[in-house]
Write a protein that holds these residues in place. Structure first.
Motif, PDB file in Angstrom:
ATOM      1  N   THR A  44      50.637  48.515 -76.021  1.00  0.00           N
ATOM      2  CA  THR A  44      51.220  47.176 -76.117  1.00  0.00           C
ATOM      3  C   THR A  44      51.549  46.600 -74.742  1.00  0.00           C
ATOM      4  O   THR A  44      52.141  45.539 -74.646  1.00  0.00           O
ATOM      5  CB  THR A  44      52.504  47.213 -76.967  1.00  0.00           C
ATOM      6  N   PHE A  46      51.158  44.544 -71.484  1.00  0.00           N
ATOM      7  CA  PHE A  46      50.412  43.329 -71.166  1.00  0.00           C
ATOM      8  C   PHE A  46      51.085  42.619 -69.998  1.00  0.00           C
ATOM      9  O   PHE A  46      52.233  42.906 -69.653  1.00  0.00           O
ATOM     10  CB  PHE A  46      50.327  42.397 -72.381  1.00  0.00           C
ATOM     11  N   VAL A  51      48.022  37.211 -71.334  1.00  0.00           N
ATOM     12  CA  VAL A  51      48.488  36.084 -72.148  1.00  0.00           C
ATOM     13  C   VAL A  51      47.647  34.839 -71.874  1.00  0.00           C
ATOM     14  O   VAL A  51      47.198  34.155 -72.795  1.00  0.00           O
ATOM     15  CB  VAL A  51      49.978  35.796 -71.878  1.00  0.00           C
ATOM     16  N   TRP A 104      52.482  40.256 -78.817  1.00  0.00           N
ATOM     17  CA  TRP A 104      53.189  40.123 -77.537  1.00  0.00           C
ATOM     18  C   TRP A 104      54.356  39.146 -77.614  1.00  0.00           C
ATOM     19  O   TRP A 104      55.065  38.934 -76.625  1.00  0.00           O
ATOM     20  CB  TRP A 104      52.223  39.646 -76.450  1.00  0.00           C
ATOM     21  N   ASN A 168      46.281  44.812 -70.480  1.00  0.00           N
ATOM     22  CA  ASN A 168      46.187  45.310 -71.845  1.00  0.00           C
ATOM     23  C   ASN A 168      44.785  45.854 -72.120  1.00  0.00           C
ATOM     24  O   ASN A 168      43.797  45.114 -71.971  1.00  0.00           O
ATOM     25  CB  ASN A 168      46.517  44.192 -72.833  1.00  0.00           C
TER      26      ASN A 168
END
Length: 215
Positions: A44, A46, A51, A104, A168
Motif C-alpha cells: 500500500t 505510494f 497519485v 490511498w 507503488n
C-alpha cells in the motif's frame, strides 16, 4: 512404594520441561506472523507521483474509450477492430486505477472539481473531438489513427514518469503494461497509415540477411 514415587519424579519433571519448551516454540512460531503485515504495508506504499499518475491517466483513458466508441459506427473494419481492442484494454485499467486511488484515500481528478485536462500530454481538445465525431469512412479512419497515435504517445510519457518516480508496485507494473501495449499499438497504427518507416528498415536489413545467407 516410596522408591517407585521417587522414580516417577524425574519423569514428571521431564514431561513438564517438554511441555514448557513446546510452548516456547509455539510462541516463537507465532512471532513470525508479523511478516505478512509488513508485506501488506509495502503493497500500500505510494507517493505523489503514484497519485498524479492515476488521477491523470483515468481521464486520459476515458477519452481514448470515447474515441473508440465513435469508431464503432464511423470507421472501416480494420480501425473498428483496433478501436474495440483499445476500449477493451483501457476500460479495466480505468477501474484498476480508480481502485488504487480509493485504497490511498485519494479522489479521481473529475471528482475534485475545476481540473483542466487540456494541458495533459496527448489529450484532444473539444474542437478535435467534435471534428472526429463529424467524420466518417476513410476520413474518420485517418483522423482517428493520427489522433490516437498522439494520444498514446502522451500516455506513454505519463507512464514512463510513473515508472521512474512512483513508489507503488501495482501502479508501476500497470504503467509498464501501458508502455508496452500502447507502443505496440502505435506501431500498428503507423503501419495502417503507411507512415511507420518500416520499409526503410527492411531495405537496411536485407544486406545483413544476405550476409547471414553467405554463412
Amino acid at each position: 512404594m516410596s522408591v517407585y514415587k521417587r522414580a516417577l519424579a524425574p519423569a514428571a519433571v521431564a514431561v513438564t520441561a517438554a511441555v514448557f519448551l513446546a510452548a516456547c516454540g509455539g510462541a516463537e512460531d507465532g512471532s513470525t506472523t508479523g511478516a505478512p503485515e509488513s508485506s501488506e504495508q509495502s503493497a500500500t506504499e505510494f507517493n505523489d507521483a503514484d497519485v498524479s499518475f492515476a488521477q491523470m491517466m483515468i481521464p486520459h483513458h476515458e477519452q481514448a474509450v470515447e474515441m473508440s466508441e465513435l469508431a464503432q459506427t464511423r470507421a472501416g473494419e480494420d480501425v473498428r477492430g483496433l478501436a474495440a481492442e483499445i476500449e477493451a484494454a483501457q476500460g479495466p485499467e480505468i477501474e484498476q486505477m480508480t481502485g488504487l486511488l480509493e485504497s490511498w484515500g485519494e479522489e479521481p481528478m473529475d471528482d475534485m472539481g475545476g481540473m483542466d485536462h487540456d494541458g495533459m500530454d496527448g489529450m484532444m481538445s473539444e474542437d478535435q473531438m467534435a471534428d472526429l465525431e463529424q467524420a466518417e469512412g476513410d476520413a474518420f479512419d485517418t483522423m482517428f489513427l493520427e489522433m490516437m497515435i498522439e494520444h498514446h504517445e502522451g500516455a506513454i510519457a505519463m507512464a514512463e514518469t510513473e515508472i521512474e518516480e512512483g513508489a507503488n508496485p501495482e501502479a508501476q507494473e500497470l504503467a509498464q503494461e501501458i508502455v508496452d501495449a500502447q507502443q505496440t499499438e502505435i506501431e500498428q497504427m503507423n503501419d495502417m497509415l503507411g507512415t511507420d518507416g518500416g520499409d526503410g528498415g527492411a531495405e537496411e536489413s536485407s544486406p545483413e540477411d544476405d550476409g547471414h545467407s553467405g554463412h
